[in-house]
Design an enzyme around this catalytic site. Structure first.
Site, mmCIF file in Angstrom:
data_model
loop_
_atom_site.group_PDB
_atom_site.id
_atom_site.type_symbol
_atom_site.label_atom_id
_atom_site.label_comp_id
_atom_site.label_asym_id
_atom_site.label_seq_id
_atom_site.Cartn_x
_atom_site.Cartn_y
_atom_site.Cartn_z
ATOM 1 N N GLU A 151 -5.774 -6.839 6.612
ATOM 2 C CA GLU A 151 -5.456 -8.169 5.422
ATOM 3 C C GLU A 151 -5.318 -9.419 5.649
ATOM 4 O O GLU A 151 -4.900 -10.446 5.544
ATOM 5 C CB GLU A 151 -4.123 -7.791 5.148
ATOM 6 C CG GLU A 151 -3.423 -8.345 6.380
ATOM 7 C CD GLU A 151 -2.207 -7.270 7.178
ATOM 8 O OE1 GLU A 151 -1.434 -7.215 8.272
ATOM 9 O OE2 GLU A 151 -2.466 -5.655 6.723
ATOM 10 N N ASN A 190 0.916 -1.055 0.195
ATOM 11 C CA ASN A 190 0.323 0.160 0.080
ATOM 12 C C ASN A 190 0.729 1.283 -0.184
ATOM 13 O O ASN A 190 0.850 2.448 -0.737
ATOM 14 C CB ASN A 190 -0.935 0.066 1.367
ATOM 15 C CG ASN A 190 -2.162 -0.729 1.066
ATOM 16 O OD1 ASN A 190 -2.964 -1.393 -0.056
ATOM 17 N ND2 ASN A 190 -3.106 -1.176 2.139
#
Length: 72
Positions: free
Chosen positions: A61, A26
């Site tokens: 996640e 990210n």
């Protein structure tokens, strides 16, 4: 399911998994890419588990797959 399993002597398993280094991805490639990775993992899990199993995003996640009546 929890209340039914002991009554019917059924087993239940849970798989927990996480995507390593998603935060780093990210940070490097941006959140849209991270979201695409999460979506692809979810699609893949849905495609590979049996119809009686339930994959789900647990948070961040992390994903889980609930496997009822798996014969353990």
């Amino acid at each position: 399911m929890r209340s039914r399993a002991p009554h019917y002597s059924l087993s239940l398993a849970v798989i927990m998994l996480t995507i390593d280094h998603l935060k780093t991805s990210n940070d490097i490639y941006g959140h849209p890419m991270g979201n695409a990775v999460l979506a692809r993992v979810a699609e893949h899990l849905q495609a590979v588990v049996r119809s009686t199993n339930t994959p789900a995003r647990f948070g961040g996640e992390e994903f889980v797959v609930i496997l009822p009546e798996n014969g353990l």
